[in-house]
Design a protein around this motif. Structure first.
Motif, PDB file in Angstrom:
ATOM      1  N   TYR A 251      13.057 -14.958   2.380  1.00 28.43           N
ATOM      2  CA  TYR A 251      13.798 -14.670   3.608  1.00 28.43           C
ATOM      3  C   TYR A 251      13.076 -13.632   4.461  1.00 28.43           C
ATOM      4  CZ  TYR A 251      17.760 -17.085   1.424  1.00 28.43           C
ATOM      5  OH  TYR A 251      18.568 -18.017   0.845  1.00 28.43           O
ATOM      6  N   PHE A 252      12.486 -12.624   3.819  1.00 27.35           N
ATOM      7  CA  PHE A 252      11.779 -11.586   4.563  1.00 27.35           C
ATOM      8  C   PHE A 252      10.548 -12.158   5.254  1.00 27.35           C
ATOM      9  CE2 PHE A 252      13.557  -8.205   1.457  1.00 27.35           C
ATOM     10  CZ  PHE A 252      14.729  -8.155   2.193  1.00 27.35           C
ATOM     11  N   ASP A 253       9.856 -13.080   4.594  1.00 26.48           N
ATOM     12  CA  ASP A 253       8.721 -13.745   5.234  1.00 26.48           C
ATOM     13  C   ASP A 253       9.175 -14.527   6.466  1.00 26.48           C
ATOM     14  OD1 ASP A 253       6.839 -12.779   3.476  1.00 26.48           O
ATOM     15  OD2 ASP A 253       6.987 -14.497   2.124  1.00 26.48           O
ATOM     16  N   ALA A 254      10.300 -15.219   6.332  1.00 25.95           N
ATOM     17  CA  ALA A 254      10.829 -15.977   7.464  1.00 25.95           C
ATOM     18  C   ALA A 254      11.250 -15.049   8.594  1.00 25.95           C
ATOM     19  CB  ALA A 254      12.017 -16.832   7.007  1.00 25.95           C
ATOM     20  N   LEU A 255      11.754 -13.876   8.235  1.00 23.24           N
ATOM     21  CA  LEU A 255      12.144 -12.911   9.265  1.00 23.24           C
ATOM     22  C   LEU A 255      10.936 -12.440  10.072  1.00 23.24           C
ATOM     23  CD1 LEU A 255      14.837 -10.575   7.645  1.00 23.24           C
ATOM     24  CD2 LEU A 255      15.126 -12.046   9.638  1.00 23.24           C
ATOM     25  N   GLU A 256       9.828 -12.182   9.393  1.00 18.10           N
ATOM     26  CA  GLU A 256       8.639 -11.739  10.123  1.00 18.10           C
ATOM     27  C   GLU A 256       8.156 -12.826  11.076  1.00 18.10           C
ATOM     28  OE1 GLU A 256       4.348  -9.591   9.268  1.00 18.10           O
ATOM     29  OE2 GLU A 256       5.134 -11.048   7.837  1.00 18.10           O
ATOM     30  N   GLU A 257       8.195 -14.078  10.637  1.00 13.42           N
ATOM     31  CA  GLU A 257       7.803 -15.178  11.511  1.00 13.42           C
ATOM     32  C   GLU A 257       8.747 -15.286  12.705  1.00 13.42           C
ATOM     33  OE1 GLU A 257       7.630 -18.690   9.184  1.00 13.42           O
ATOM     34  OE2 GLU A 257       5.973 -18.002   7.911  1.00 13.42           O
TER      35      GLU A 257
END
Length: 352
Positions: A251-257
């Motif tokens: 989820y954190f990776d998706a947030l950065e994107e």
């Protein structure tokens, strides 16, 4: 904040008596604070904050403590009930000047800024988020709109309790980014209407002030969003993701994107403002050209009339000058006809 009817008791695991009884330590009796228990095995409901409630949280339960306002006494009592680290308590009492992420071992704190409009300008209201085992604490001013919208969305979900606190944080931060995207879409729609107005009424002088206001607004939005770059990059760092469960790390990776897409969207609005300004300058140039055409044709007509008047005003004796009023009428009619012919030709060539 999520609420239930007064008679709702829930069908899931029973909450301890300490959780149901009013908290004597403070923090639970303030009507401005909302304590929501998301229970995947029962029903989501508002509860009274207590140390027993925090200690008895199960795997399918998630506690959200939302504190509107940063009153020192209330924050201290809430922090004691949640068992927060003293550093976290101190940081909540002394908000950071910039969005940031701090770790306190089992808990960590995320500070972001929510977009708020005041007197036609965009400002950032600080939202402090503390994430711990099975609970989330949010501290913010009372007018942070996207937090209320997020709470309304979660009401009655029924499965939020299955989420880890980090995943719930990711959902909240996703709404935080949505608030910036919504503001960018609003600005883009306003610019589209402004472009149409410029094309329909190129002579309007109020467009420049509208463009200046839009330029200032997108700059404020861009500045507020850019301040969060370190926050979202920190959440997606490998060393930080090692502290969270694998699902939350994704989820954190998706947030950065999504953050990068939000930045791109705001940059696109900024380019749209510059495009609207170019369109406005082009309309002013077109208006200047139209004015010069009219002045040129008027100059030609006045020159024609002046030329004829000058010729017949010369001091020499001719037969035509002796025709009297009849000759004057003939000259006047010819000038009118030539002028009309010149105007017709100008309209045909779209000079007017």
């Amino acid at each position: 904040m999520p609420t239930t009817s007064p008679g709702l008791t829930g069908t899931g695991p029973a909450v301890s008596p300490a959780a149901q009884a009013p908290s004597r330590e403070g923090g639970g009796g303030d009507p401005g604070m909302s304590v929501t228990l998301f229970d995947a095995g029962g029903e989501d409901r508002e509860v009274q904050l207590s140390a027993g409630l925090v200690a008895g949280l199960g795997e399918d339960q998630l506690l959200w403590v939302d504190v509107p306002g940063q009153r020192a006494g209330e924050l201290k009592s809430v922090a004691e009930l949640l068992g927060l680290d003293q550093r976290a308590v101190q940081d909540l009492a002394d908000p950071a000047p910039q969005p940031r992420v701090d770790s306190y071992g089992e808990t960590f704190r995320v500070d972001v800024r929510a977009v708020r409009e005041q007197n036609g300008r965009l400002h950032g209201d600080e939202l402090n988020i503390v994430v711990g085992p099975n609970y989330l604490l949010t501290v913010h001013p009372e007018n942070v709109g996207f937090v209320e919208e997020f709470a309304q969305q979660q009401r009655g979900n029924g499965q939020v309790g299955r989420l880890k606190a980090e995943a719930f944080l990711a959902a909240l931060l996703n709404w935080h980014l949505n608030s910036f995207l919504h503001e960018a879409e609003t600005l883009e729609g306003r610019l589209d209407r402004l472009d149409e107005a410029i094309l329909r009424q190129p002579s309007g002088r109020e467009f420049l002030s509208d463009l200046v206001q839009a330029r200032r607004r997108v700059s404020e939005l861009r500045r507020l969003l850019a301040e969060h770059r370190d926050v979202y990059s920190t959440l997606s760092r490998p060393d930080f993701k090692a502290l969270a469960d694998p699902e939350a790390a994704a989820y954190f990776d998706a947030l950065e994107e999504r953050f990068e897409r939000a930045v791109t969207s705001v940059e696109g609005v900024r380019e749209a403002v510059l495009g609207s300004f170019d369109l406005y300058m082009s309309s002013l140039g077109q208006r200047t050209n139209d004015t010069m055409r009219v002045l040129t044709i008027a100059t030609v007509l006045m020159g024609l009339w002046a030329l004829v008047a000058g010729v017949f005003g010369m001091n020499f004796d001719s037969t035509f000058q002796k025709t009297g009023w009849h000759g004057f009428e003939v000259v006047l009619v010819l000038l009118v006809l030539i002028s009309a012919l010149l105007l017709w030709f100008s309209r045909k060539r779209r000079w007017l």
